[in-house]
Design a protein around this motif. Structure first.
Motif, PDB file in Angstrom:
ATOM      1  N   SER A  51       7.586  -9.221   7.616  1.00 45.78           N
ATOM      2  CA  SER A  51       6.602  -8.826   8.626  1.00 45.78           C
ATOM      3  C   SER A  51       6.484  -7.300   8.650  1.00 45.78           C
ATOM      4  O   SER A  51       7.325  -6.589   8.103  1.00 45.78           O
ATOM      5  CB  SER A  51       7.032  -9.338  10.004  1.00 45.78           C
ATOM      6  N   LYS A  52       5.464  -6.813   9.302  1.00 43.99           N
ATOM      7  CA  LYS A  52       5.268  -5.367   9.424  1.00 43.99           C
ATOM      8  C   LYS A  52       6.430  -4.728  10.180  1.00 43.99           C
ATOM      9  O   LYS A  52       6.866  -3.625   9.841  1.00 43.99           O
ATOM     10  CB  LYS A  52       3.946  -5.058  10.134  1.00 43.99           C
ATOM     11  N   ASN A  71      -3.719  -2.878   6.924  1.00 41.68           N
ATOM     12  CA  ASN A  71      -2.928  -3.637   5.962  1.00 41.68           C
ATOM     13  C   ASN A  71      -2.431  -2.797   4.791  1.00 41.68           C
ATOM     14  O   ASN A  71      -1.854  -3.334   3.853  1.00 41.68           O
ATOM     15  CB  ASN A  71      -3.732  -4.829   5.435  1.00 41.68           C
ATOM     16  N   PHE A  95      -0.191  -5.364   2.935  1.00 41.30           N
ATOM     17  CA  PHE A  95       0.076  -6.559   3.715  1.00 41.30           C
ATOM     18  C   PHE A  95      -1.100  -7.510   3.605  1.00 41.30           C
ATOM     19  O   PHE A  95      -2.244  -7.093   3.450  1.00 41.30           O
ATOM     20  CB  PHE A  95       0.283  -6.200   5.194  1.00 41.30           C
ATOM     21  N   ARG A  99       1.854  -9.904   6.536  1.00 41.69           N
ATOM     22  CA  ARG A  99       3.055 -10.114   5.723  1.00 41.69           C
ATOM     23  C   ARG A  99       2.998  -9.261   4.462  1.00 41.69           C
ATOM     24  O   ARG A  99       1.939  -9.092   3.852  1.00 41.69           O
ATOM     25  CB  ARG A  99       3.199 -11.592   5.325  1.00 41.69           C
ATOM     26  N   LEU A 100       4.121  -8.738   4.052  1.00 42.50           N
ATOM     27  CA  LEU A 100       4.203  -7.885   2.863  1.00 42.50           C
ATOM     28  C   LEU A 100       3.773  -8.666   1.630  1.00 42.50           C
ATOM     29  O   LEU A 100       4.277  -9.761   1.369  1.00 42.50           O
ATOM     30  CB  LEU A 100       5.637  -7.372   2.692  1.00 42.50           C
TER      31      LEU A 100
END
Length: 119
Positions: A51-52, A71, A95, A99-100
């Motif tokens: 997650s970020k 992102n 992202f 999500r990465l």
């Protein structure tokens, strides 16, 4: 006599200039760092689908975020050494749906990058 005075004056000015320029090489110049200092061990902690918040915990706040697209995060580190040398490193984190998904830059990704933390 006047001519001798002019010659002495010019020699004194020349001696002062030479002395000052010779001393300038002894002046201590500090290193000037800018941006996020990242090490390879930090990059090795990254995993796809993080997650970020998790990425921010590992790498810190990015130097720049795209105003229109949250992102993509940019991490940059530069240092100007006092001796005149410099070093620059950058990392761009992408992202997808928070999500990465992808990492690009001057670092090698670990072999485990493609394995999510959940697995």
């Amino acid at each position: 006599m006047k001519r001798m005075h002019v010659v002495v004056k010019r020699l004194m000015i020349l001696a002062t200039v030479v002395t000052l320029t010779a001393c300038s090489s002894w002046i201590y110049r500090i290193d000037i760092p800018q941006g996020n200092y990242l090490e390879q061990r930090d990059i090795d902690k990254l995993r796809v689908q993080m997650s970020k918040e998790q990425v921010r915990f590992v790498l810190g706040n990015p130097v720049a975020q795209n105003t229109f697209d949250d992102n993509i995060w940019h991490y940059y580190y530069g240092i100007q050494y006092g001796n005149g040398n410099h070093l620059e490193r950058s990392l761009v984190v992408h992202f997808d749906n928070g999500r990465l998904s992808k990492v690009e830059g001057d670092f090698e990704l670990s072999d485990e990058f493609d394995t999510p933390l959940d697995n």
